[in-house]
Design an enzyme around this catalytic site. Structure first.
Site, PDB file in Angstrom:
ATOM      1  N   LYS A  28     -29.042 -29.670 -13.015  1.00 10.25           N
ATOM      2  CA  LYS A  28     -28.752 -30.595 -14.119  1.00 10.25           C
ATOM      3  C   LYS A  28     -27.659 -30.029 -15.024  1.00 10.25           C
ATOM      4  O   LYS A  28     -27.806 -28.924 -15.575  1.00 10.25           O
ATOM      5  CB  LYS A  28     -30.008 -30.826 -14.961  1.00 10.25           C
ATOM      6  CG  LYS A  28     -31.022 -31.731 -14.281  1.00 10.25           C
ATOM      7  CD  LYS A  28     -32.316 -31.732 -15.051  1.00 10.25           C
ATOM      8  CE  LYS A  28     -32.501 -32.989 -15.859  1.00 10.25           C
ATOM      9  NZ  LYS A  28     -33.810 -32.962 -16.574  1.00 10.25           N
TER      10      LYS A  28
HETATM   11  C1  E4P Z   1     -35.574 -35.912 -17.381  1.00 13.41           C
HETATM   12  O1  E4P Z   1     -34.846 -35.445 -16.531  1.00 13.41           O
HETATM   13  C2  E4P Z   1     -35.387 -35.748 -18.828  1.00 13.41           C
HETATM   14  O2  E4P Z   1     -35.112 -34.430 -19.145  1.00 13.41           O
HETATM   15  C3  E4P Z   1     -36.527 -36.332 -19.604  1.00 13.41           C
HETATM   16  O3  E4P Z   1     -36.920 -37.550 -19.039  1.00 13.41           O
HETATM   17  C4  E4P Z   1     -36.301 -36.419 -21.087  1.00 13.41           C
HETATM   18  O4  E4P Z   1     -37.309 -37.182 -21.703  1.00 13.41           O
HETATM   19  P1  E4P Z   1     -37.595 -37.196 -23.277  1.00 13.41           P
HETATM   20  O5  E4P Z   1     -36.596 -38.062 -23.945  1.00 13.41           O
HETATM   21  O6  E4P Z   1     -38.975 -37.755 -23.373  1.00 13.41           O
HETATM   22  O7  E4P Z   1     -37.491 -35.774 -23.749  1.00 13.41           O
END
Ligand code: E4P
Length: 296
Positions: free
Chosen positions: A113
């Site tokens: 990522k």
């Molecule tokens: C997924 O890859 C993300 O990091 C995650 O869904 C973030 O979610 P949040 O906005 O609840 O922190």
């Protein structure tokens, strides 16, 4: 077992392998998992250590992250596991790429990522060129998704995910699900090399609407997947309509996918805020004097 009519791949959003185990046992499958620095900080073992007043050294926290994703990878060997680089406002593409290469070597099924920022896109362009799989995170707009498409042109199918964060748009009064609909519509004019991973899911309604829209992948927290499993893994009924509950619509824009990625307006306040939050949560795990060497 996964319902045969469900084409969308279902990922768990979390940093605790125990949740992965429990969901596989409840649902009979999981197609993958996403992690991020905040989720790793919420891992029960990491929390227990912090509660005792013990922080990690730079090397220890990376070993910890590596162990967590190695366990998850072993539980979902045929799926994908996203591992996120450390990136604050000052982190260069060079540094992100260096971390990404290291993380990519941890497990055989990693997607690395990178943030959907200028430096993140630069790093992703190079990573994809070197054959790595990437997941572009903290995406909040159609323009950013167009830039992801352009920066990763030539990638093979399955190599690139883009993660629009719908819940965080909802949190500030905008209809995050519109961004999913808009990106999927825009990508219909493309070659299909970027898959849409609906992220920051806060409710079963988000989940069902993302399935209905045809999102390639959805990542959702444990509690939501558990509720879905306990209800018998329903698909959205034909007459399902999404209730945006007064959130401001985000209109579709005609965007040409053929431009250079640098020519799109990729700035988004929530991307900057998201990077700041992730880096704060990560740094809170590390002894202050060890931080300098932790992000190289
Ligand atoms: C997924 O890859 C993300 O990091 C995650 O869904 C973030 O979610 P949040 O906005 O609840 O922190």
């Amino acid at each position: 077992m996964k319902p045969t009519n469900l084409k969308t791949r279902i990922f768990l959003d979390g940093g605790d392998p125990e949740e992965t185990r429990k969901l596989i046992s409840l649902l009979g499958f999981l197609d993958g998992q996403t992690t991020n620095p905040t989720l790793i900080a919420k891992n029960p073992e990491a929390r227990a250590r912090l509660q005792k007043g013990e922080k990690f050294s730079a090397g220890e926290i990376l070993d910890f992250y590596r162990n967590v994703v190695t366990t998850i990878s072993g539980l979902i060997p045929g799926g994908s596991v996203s591992v996120e680089v450390y990136a604050d406002a000052a982190t260069t593409a060079e540094t992100m790429l260096r971390q990404g290469k290291e993380m990519y070597s941890w497990i055989p099924n990693a997607h690395v990522k990178f943030p959907t920022s200028r430096e993140g896109l630069k790093a992703a362009e190079r990573a994809v060129g070197e054959g790595m799989r990437v997941n572009m995170t903290l995406c909040f707009s159609q323009e950013q998704a167009a830039a992801v498409y352009a920066a990763t042109r030539g990638a093979r199918k399955g190599q690139v995910y883009v993660s629009p964060f719908i819940g965080r748009l909802d949190d500030r009064g905008e209809n995050g699900m519109d961004v999913i609909a808009n990106i999927l519509r825009m990508y219909r004019d493309g070659d299909g090399h970027v898959e849409v991973l609906t992220a920051s899911v806060r409710s079963l309604d988000h989940f069902l609407y993302a399935v209905k829209l045809g999102s390639d992948i959805i990542t959702a927290p444990y509690e939501i997947l558990k509720a879905w499993g306990e209800q018998g893994m329903p698909a959205p009924v034909t007459e399902f309509t999404y209730d945006a509950k007064g959130l401001r619509p985000i209109p579709y824009r005609a965007i040409d996918l053929a431009k250079k990625w640098q020519d799109y307006d990729i700035r988004h306040e929530l991307t900057d805020k998201g990077m700041e939050r992730f880096s704060l949560d990560w740094n809170a795990l590390i002894e202050p004097e060890k931080r300098k060497t932790a992000h190289g």
